[in-house]
Design a protein around this motif. Structure first.
Motif, PDB file in Angstrom:
ATOM      1  N   SER A   1       0.974  -1.171   0.091  1.00 55.65           N
ATOM      2  CA  SER A   1       0.024   0.018   0.191  1.00 55.65           C
ATOM      3  C   SER A   1       0.978   1.270  -0.272  1.00 55.65           C
ATOM      4  N   ASP A   2       0.275   2.385  -0.335  1.00 53.45           N
ATOM      5  CA  ASP A   2       1.013   3.598  -0.091  1.00 53.45           C
ATOM      6  C   ASP A   2       1.685   3.897   1.113  1.00 53.45           C
ATOM      7  N   ARG A   3       0.965   3.703   1.999  1.00 52.58           N
ATOM      8  CA  ARG A   3       1.360   3.839   3.612  1.00 52.58           C
ATOM      9  C   ARG A   3       2.622   2.831   3.815  1.00 52.58           C
ATOM     10  N   LEU A   4       2.556   1.612   3.345  1.00 54.79           N
ATOM     11  CA  LEU A   4       3.604   0.879   3.591  1.00 54.79           C
ATOM     12  C   LEU A   4       4.958   1.528   2.749  1.00 54.79           C
ATOM     13  N   VAL A   5       4.694   1.794   1.562  1.00 50.45           N
ATOM     14  CA  VAL A   5       5.886   2.351   0.633  1.00 50.45           C
ATOM     15  C   VAL A   5       6.376   3.728   1.380  1.00 50.45           C
ATOM     16  N   VAL A   6       5.615   4.476   2.254  1.00 49.55           N
ATOM     17  CA  VAL A   6       6.280   5.631   2.885  1.00 49.55           C
ATOM     18  C   VAL A   6       6.860   4.888   4.136  1.00 49.55           C
ATOM     19  N   ALA A   7       6.276   3.931   4.860  1.00 49.18           N
ATOM     20  CA  ALA A   7       6.980   3.275   6.038  1.00 49.18           C
ATOM     21  C   ALA A   7       8.352   2.735   5.663  1.00 49.18           C
ATOM     22  N   VAL A   8       8.471   2.078   4.528  1.00 55.45           N
ATOM     23  CA  VAL A   8       9.928   1.411   3.835  1.00 55.45           C
ATOM     24  C   VAL A   8      10.977   2.590   3.400  1.00 55.45           C
ATOM     25  N   VAL A   9      10.372   3.504   2.839  1.00 61.75           N
ATOM     26  CA  VAL A   9      11.336   4.532   2.512  1.00 61.75           C
ATOM     27  C   VAL A   9      11.607   5.214   3.838  1.00 61.75           C
ATOM     28  N   ASP A  10      10.826   5.467   4.751  1.00 60.26           N
ATOM     29  CA  ASP A  10      11.220   6.324   5.859  1.00 60.26           C
ATOM     30  C   ASP A  10      12.162   5.117   6.864  1.00 60.26           C
ATOM     31  N   ALA A  11      11.999   3.953   6.704  1.00 64.19           N
ATOM     32  CA  ALA A  11      12.862   3.219   7.493  1.00 64.19           C
ATOM     33  C   ALA A  11      14.380   2.929   6.537  1.00 64.19           C
ATOM     34  N   ASN A  12      14.285   3.285   5.360  1.00 69.05           N
ATOM     35  CA  ASN A  12      15.931   3.000   4.701  1.00 69.05           C
ATOM     36  C   ASN A  12      16.338   4.117   4.040  1.00 69.05           C
ATOM     37  N   TYR A  13      15.609   5.171   3.942  1.00 67.01           N
ATOM     38  CA  TYR A  13      16.332   6.330   3.276  1.00 67.01           C
ATOM     39  C   TYR A  13      16.932   7.153   4.390  1.00 67.01           C
ATOM     40  N   ASP A  14      18.354   7.481   4.093  1.00 65.29           N
ATOM     41  CA  ASP A  14      18.954   8.110   5.229  1.00 65.29           C
ATOM     42  C   ASP A  14      18.469   9.643   5.562  1.00 65.29           C
ATOM     43  N   GLY A  15      17.820   9.655   6.683  1.00 69.42           N
ATOM     44  CA  GLY A  15      17.041  10.864   6.935  1.00 69.42           C
ATOM     45  C   GLY A  15      15.711  10.588   6.797  1.00 69.42           C
ATOM     46  N   GLY A  16      15.035   9.602   6.105  1.00 72.82           N
ATOM     47  CA  GLY A  16      13.689   9.087   6.348  1.00 72.82           C
ATOM     48  C   GLY A  16      12.700   9.756   5.329  1.00 72.82           C
ATOM     49  N   TRP A  17      11.746   9.781   5.547  1.00 77.71           N
ATOM     50  CA  TRP A  17      10.655  10.135   4.219  1.00 77.71           C
ATOM     51  C   TRP A  17      10.939  11.557   4.019  1.00 77.71           C
ATOM     52  N   GLN A  18      11.138  12.437   4.995  1.00 70.18           N
ATOM     53  CA  GLN A  18      11.212  13.680   5.038  1.00 70.18           C
ATOM     54  C   GLN A  18      12.228  13.983   4.199  1.00 70.18           C
ATOM     55  N   GLN A  19      13.389  13.569   4.587  1.00 67.33           N
ATOM     56  CA  GLN A  19      14.596  13.816   3.574  1.00 67.33           C
ATOM     57  C   GLN A  19      14.638  13.366   2.148  1.00 67.33           C
ATOM     58  N   PHE A  20      13.866  12.221   1.795  1.00 69.06           N
ATOM     59  CA  PHE A  20      13.617  11.732   0.651  1.00 69.06           C
ATOM     60  C   PHE A  20      12.738  12.817  -0.006  1.00 69.06           C
ATOM     61  N   LEU A  21      11.762  13.228   0.596  1.00 69.74           N
ATOM     62  CA  LEU A  21      10.861  14.427  -0.081  1.00 69.74           C
ATOM     63  C   LEU A  21      11.944  15.751  -0.685  1.00 69.74           C
ATOM     64  N   LEU A  22      12.563  16.136   0.361  1.00 74.84           N
ATOM     65  CA  LEU A  22      13.587  16.939   0.029  1.00 74.84           C
ATOM     66  C   LEU A  22      14.458  16.862  -1.216  1.00 74.84           C
ATOM     67  N   ALA A  23      15.004  15.347  -1.290  1.00 78.03           N
ATOM     68  CA  ALA A  23      15.885  15.062  -2.350  1.00 78.03           C
ATOM     69  C   ALA A  23      15.065  15.178  -3.458  1.00 78.03           C
ATOM     70  N   ILE A  24      13.782  14.922  -3.752  1.00 75.75           N
ATOM     71  CA  ILE A  24      13.141  14.712  -4.817  1.00 75.75           C
ATOM     72  C   ILE A  24      12.188  15.910  -5.219  1.00 75.75           C
ATOM     73  N   ASP A  25      12.546  16.840  -4.357  1.00 79.13           N
ATOM     74  CA  ASP A  25      11.489  18.128  -4.402  1.00 79.13           C
ATOM     75  C   ASP A  25      11.276  18.826  -5.858  1.00 79.13           C
ATOM     76  N   SER A  26      12.649  18.814  -6.587  1.00 78.22           N
ATOM     77  CA  SER A  26      12.845  19.390  -8.024  1.00 78.22           C
ATOM     78  C   SER A  26      12.096  18.663  -8.815  1.00 78.22           C
ATOM     79  N   ARG A  27      11.899  17.292  -8.769  1.00 80.93           N
ATOM     80  CA  ARG A  27      11.232  16.598  -9.768  1.00 80.93           C
ATOM     81  C   ARG A  27       9.756  16.316  -9.559  1.00 80.93           C
ATOM     82  N   LEU A  28       9.036  16.698  -8.593  1.00 82.93           N
ATOM     83  CA  LEU A  28       7.834  16.616  -8.136  1.00 82.93           C
ATOM     84  C   LEU A  28       7.201  17.352  -9.435  1.00 82.93           C
ATOM     85  N   GLU A  29       6.176  16.876 -10.144  1.00 85.42           N
ATOM     86  CA  GLU A  29       5.621  17.370 -11.251  1.00 85.42           C
ATOM     87  C   GLU A  29       4.755  18.577 -11.085  1.00 85.42           C
TER      88      GLU A  29
END
Length: 80
Positions: free
Chosen positions: A35-63
């Motif tokens: 589910s989308d909720r689990l995708v967020v949880a997996v990214v949060d657990a595995n991306y250095d800095g969690g979901w919030q840092q992931f969002l910052l990293a992709i900010d320029s790519r958000l359409e």
């Protein structure tokens, strides 16, 4: 209108998250079942800095609207 933009930004972020997980050799069949909720949880657990840092990293790519804030409240409402 803001909710519509927020939903599109969240959808774009989730698309990027699924792509990142595939790039990290996450099993595609398993990913399709998450589910989308689990995708967020997996990214949060595995991306250095969690979901919030992931969002910052992709900010320029958000359409639709890169500057739209994606808050915990938005995620809670959108992922129910």
């Amino acid at each position: 209108m803001t909710d519509n933009i927020s939903q599109r930004v969240l959808a774009a972020a989730l698309h990027e998250a699924r792509g990142w997980l595939l790039d990290c050799d996450f099993d595609e069949d398993t990913l399709d079942e998450l589910s989308d909720r689990l995708v967020v949880a997996v990214v949060d657990a595995n991306y250095d800095g969690g979901w919030q840092q992931f969002l910052l990293a992709i900010d320029s790519r958000l359409e639709e609207h890169p500057a739209a804030p994606i808050t915990a409240e938005l995620l809670e409402g959108a992922l129910r």
